[in-house]
Design a protein around this motif. Structure first.
Motif, mmCIF file in Angstrom:
data_model
loop_
_atom_site.group_PDB
_atom_site.id
_atom_site.type_symbol
_atom_site.label_atom_id
_atom_site.label_comp_id
_atom_site.label_asym_id
_atom_site.label_seq_id
_atom_site.Cartn_x
_atom_site.Cartn_y
_atom_site.Cartn_z
ATOM 1 N N GLY A 144 33.668 21.567 -38.528
ATOM 2 C CA GLY A 144 34.762 20.829 -37.918
ATOM 3 C C GLY A 144 34.478 20.255 -36.556
ATOM 4 O O GLY A 144 35.270 19.477 -36.028
ATOM 5 N N HIS A 145 33.351 20.624 -35.943
ATOM 6 C CA HIS A 145 33.058 20.154 -34.594
ATOM 7 C C HIS A 145 32.215 18.877 -34.637
ATOM 8 O O HIS A 145 31.196 18.830 -35.326
ATOM 9 C CB HIS A 145 32.304 21.230 -33.811
ATOM 10 N N PRO A 146 32.618 17.833 -33.891
ATOM 11 C CA PRO A 146 31.799 16.613 -33.836
ATOM 12 C C PRO A 146 30.441 16.907 -33.191
ATOM 13 O O PRO A 146 30.348 17.664 -32.230
ATOM 14 C CB PRO A 146 32.626 15.666 -32.952
ATOM 15 N N LYS A 147 29.406 16.316 -33.758
ATOM 16 C CA LYS A 147 28.061 16.518 -33.236
ATOM 17 C C LYS A 147 27.405 15.159 -33.033
ATOM 18 O O LYS A 147 27.401 14.330 -33.953
ATOM 19 C CB LYS A 147 27.241 17.358 -34.216
ATOM 20 N N PRO A 148 26.858 14.895 -31.842
ATOM 21 C CA PRO A 148 26.193 13.603 -31.632
ATOM 22 C C PRO A 148 24.844 13.561 -32.358
ATOM 23 O O PRO A 148 24.007 14.444 -32.188
ATOM 24 C CB PRO A 148 26.005 13.545 -30.110
ATOM 25 N N MET A 149 24.662 12.537 -33.160
ATOM 26 C CA MET A 149 23.410 12.342 -33.880
ATOM 27 C C MET A 149 22.725 11.092 -33.348
ATOM 28 O O MET A 149 23.388 10.107 -33.016
ATOM 29 C CB MET A 149 23.656 12.205 -35.390
ATOM 30 N N PRO A 150 21.392 11.108 -33.259
ATOM 31 C CA PRO A 150 20.689 9.919 -32.761
ATOM 32 C C PRO A 150 20.906 8.725 -33.681
ATOM 33 O O PRO A 150 20.955 8.874 -34.915
ATOM 34 C CB PRO A 150 19.219 10.358 -32.736
ATOM 35 N N SER A 151 21.060 7.572 -33.075
ATOM 36 C CA SER A 151 21.210 6.358 -33.874
ATOM 37 C C SER A 151 20.480 5.210 -33.189
ATOM 38 O O SER A 151 20.182 5.263 -31.989
ATOM 39 C CB SER A 151 22.692 6.006 -34.071
ATOM 40 N N PHE A 152 20.191 4.198 -33.959
ATOM 41 C CA PHE A 152 19.470 3.021 -33.463
ATOM 42 C C PHE A 152 20.214 1.777 -33.932
ATOM 43 O O PHE A 152 20.552 1.652 -35.108
ATOM 44 C CB PHE A 152 18.032 3.018 -33.975
ATOM 45 N N ARG A 153 20.469 0.881 -32.993
ATOM 46 C CA ARG A 153 21.218 -0.342 -33.286
ATOM 47 C C ARG A 153 20.312 -1.564 -33.077
ATOM 48 O O ARG A 153 19.514 -1.591 -32.142
ATOM 49 C CB ARG A 153 22.450 -0.448 -32.374
ATOM 50 N N PHE A 154 20.476 -2.535 -33.938
ATOM 51 C CA PHE A 154 19.723 -3.784 -33.802
ATOM 52 C C PHE A 154 20.383 -4.859 -34.644
ATOM 53 O O PHE A 154 21.279 -4.572 -35.456
ATOM 54 C CB PHE A 154 18.263 -3.585 -34.234
ATOM 55 N N ARG A 155 19.931 -6.082 -34.446
ATOM 56 C CA ARG A 155 20.375 -7.187 -35.284
ATOM 57 C C ARG A 155 19.170 -7.722 -36.043
ATOM 58 O O ARG A 155 18.065 -7.804 -35.502
ATOM 59 C CB ARG A 155 20.999 -8.306 -34.446
ATOM 60 N N ALA A 156 19.402 -8.086 -37.278
ATOM 61 C CA ALA A 156 18.381 -8.738 -38.099
ATOM 62 C C ALA A 156 19.053 -9.920 -38.774
ATOM 63 O O ALA A 156 20.001 -9.726 -39.555
ATOM 64 C CB ALA A 156 17.813 -7.767 -39.127
ATOM 65 N N GLY A 157 18.611 -11.103 -38.452
ATOM 66 C CA GLY A 157 19.296 -12.287 -38.956
ATOM 67 C C GLY A 157 20.692 -12.346 -38.370
ATOM 68 O O GLY A 157 20.900 -12.213 -37.174
ATOM 69 N N GLU A 158 21.689 -12.470 -39.237
ATOM 70 C CA GLU A 158 23.079 -12.552 -38.800
ATOM 71 C C GLU A 158 23.774 -11.195 -38.813
ATOM 72 O O GLU A 158 24.944 -11.103 -38.428
ATOM 73 C CB GLU A 158 23.854 -13.517 -39.714
ATOM 74 N N SER A 159 23.072 -10.155 -39.243
ATOM 75 C CA SER A 159 23.719 -8.864 -39.451
ATOM 76 C C SER A 159 23.377 -7.851 -38.364
ATOM 77 O O SER A 159 22.240 -7.796 -37.885
ATOM 78 C CB SER A 159 23.332 -8.278 -40.819
ATOM 79 N N ALA A 160 24.373 -7.044 -38.012
ATOM 80 C CA ALA A 160 24.180 -5.920 -37.096
ATOM 81 C C ALA A 160 23.970 -4.656 -37.916
ATOM 82 O O ALA A 160 24.604 -4.458 -38.962
ATOM 83 C CB ALA A 160 25.394 -5.765 -36.189
ATOM 84 N N GLU A 162 23.316 -0.253 -37.785
ATOM 85 C CA GLU A 162 23.269 1.034 -37.093
ATOM 86 C C GLU A 162 22.607 2.038 -38.033
ATOM 87 O O GLU A 162 23.100 2.270 -39.140
ATOM 88 C CB GLU A 162 24.648 1.536 -36.693
ATOM 89 N N LEU A 163 21.491 2.594 -37.575
ATOM 90 C CA LEU A 163 20.781 3.621 -38.336
ATOM 91 C C LEU A 163 21.093 4.973 -37.713
ATOM 92 O O LEU A 163 20.808 5.196 -36.535
ATOM 93 C CB LEU A 163 19.273 3.369 -38.303
ATOM 94 N N ILE A 164 21.677 5.865 -38.477
ATOM 95 C CA ILE A 164 22.048 7.196 -37.989
ATOM 96 C C ILE A 164 21.086 8.203 -38.609
ATOM 97 O O ILE A 164 20.948 8.264 -39.836
ATOM 98 C CB ILE A 164 23.500 7.528 -38.369
ATOM 99 N N VAL A 165 20.405 8.958 -37.765
ATOM 100 C CA VAL A 165 19.319 9.821 -38.233
ATOM 101 C C VAL A 165 19.799 11.267 -38.358
ATOM 102 O O VAL A 165 20.293 11.863 -37.393
ATOM 103 C CB VAL A 165 18.114 9.754 -37.273
ATOM 104 N N LEU A 166 19.628 11.819 -39.558
ATOM 105 C CA LEU A 166 19.943 13.216 -39.833
ATOM 106 C C LEU A 166 18.658 13.946 -40.213
ATOM 107 O O LEU A 166 17.716 13.335 -40.723
ATOM 108 C CB LEU A 166 20.942 13.329 -40.993
ATOM 109 N N PRO A 167 18.611 15.265 -39.999
ATOM 110 C CA PRO A 167 17.453 16.028 -40.480
ATOM 111 C C PRO A 167 17.437 16.039 -42.002
ATOM 112 O O PRO A 167 18.476 15.807 -42.640
ATOM 113 C CB PRO A 167 17.690 17.423 -39.902
ATOM 114 N N PRO A 168 16.287 16.299 -42.607
ATOM 115 C CA PRO A 168 16.197 16.274 -44.076
ATOM 116 C C PRO A 168 17.230 17.151 -44.769
ATOM 117 O O PRO A 168 17.740 16.791 -45.836
ATOM 118 C CB PRO A 168 14.771 16.757 -44.352
ATOM 119 N N LYS A 169 17.578 18.296 -44.178
ATOM 120 C CA LYS A 169 18.565 19.179 -44.812
ATOM 121 C C LYS A 169 19.950 18.531 -44.869
ATOM 122 O O LYS A 169 20.818 18.988 -45.621
ATOM 123 C CB LYS A 169 18.649 20.514 -44.081
#
Length: 201
Positions: A144-160, A162-169
């Motif tokens: 139930g607790h929010p946890k900050p996860m690393p993410s990467f933002r970029f634009r490719a062409g006309e689209s924005a 957001e890649l959110i990275v989780l551990p394999p588990k």
């Protein structure tokens, strides 16, 4: 009584969908509370489910945007599929508005990636010559607790993106859908490809 409750939920859902559109927001819980407040309804038992708000949002988009929204969504889905191919080593999953079918041309494509370290994703983006900026995305898990996860933002062409990275588990312990107690909804690359193949052009 049940009919009255359903009507109240429908009204809140439609008002919440308007708020989401006006504020370019994906915060369904906030939109529901604000919608209820606007309508003078404060009983939390009357709140609609997230799925009801999404359906109201899709209906409003069909009414006011029509083919424009449909074309934008299909382009975002195609761009998402291309990115999922390029990042296939991270077993990407599509989530968010593009997955739900409520995206418009201003929506970001959100992908969950699974990697031992965020640096693996950074190296992959560098190999693809994609300039990115790092950020964090709050996700809620089973405790139930929010946890900050690393993410990467970029634009490719006309689209924005957001890649959110989780551990394999994280593949086996999915985050919780915002405004819900259910695991976050997602589709993989094959499911997205099948969806696009079924979509009339």
């Amino acid at each position: 009584m049940k009919a009255d409750k359903r009507e109240l939920q429908r009204r809140i859902a439609y008002e919440a969908a308007r708020i989401l559109t006006e504020q370019r927001s994906g915060d369904y819980a906030y939109a529901s509370r604000k919608a209820a407040n606007r309508l003078g309804l404060n009983d939390l038992r009357q709140m609609p489910r997230r799925e009801e708000i999404e359906e109201a949002l899709r209906e409003q988009q069909r009414l006011f945007l029509g083919e424009q929204q449909t074309s934008a969504l299909q382009q975002l889905q195609r761009d998402a599929l291309e990115a999922m191919h390029a990042l296939s080593r991270f077993l990407p999953l599509l989530i968010g508005a593009v997955q739900a079918g409520t995206a418009d041309r201003n929506s970001a494509i959100q992908l969950l990636l699974f990697a031992d370290t965020p640096e693996e994703v950074i190296f992959a983006l560098s190999d693809l010559n994609i300039p990115w900026r790092d950020s964090e995305h709050l996700l809620r898990f089973g405790n139930g607790h929010p946890k900050p996860m690393p993410s990467f933002r970029f634009r490719a062409g006309e689209s924005a993106f957001e890649l959110i990275v989780l551990p394999p588990k994280g593949r086996y312990s999915r985050p919780i859908e915002p405004g819900s107690d259910q695991p976050i909804r997602s589709i993989n690359r094959d499911q997205l490809s099948a969806l696009l193949n079924q979509t009339p052009t």
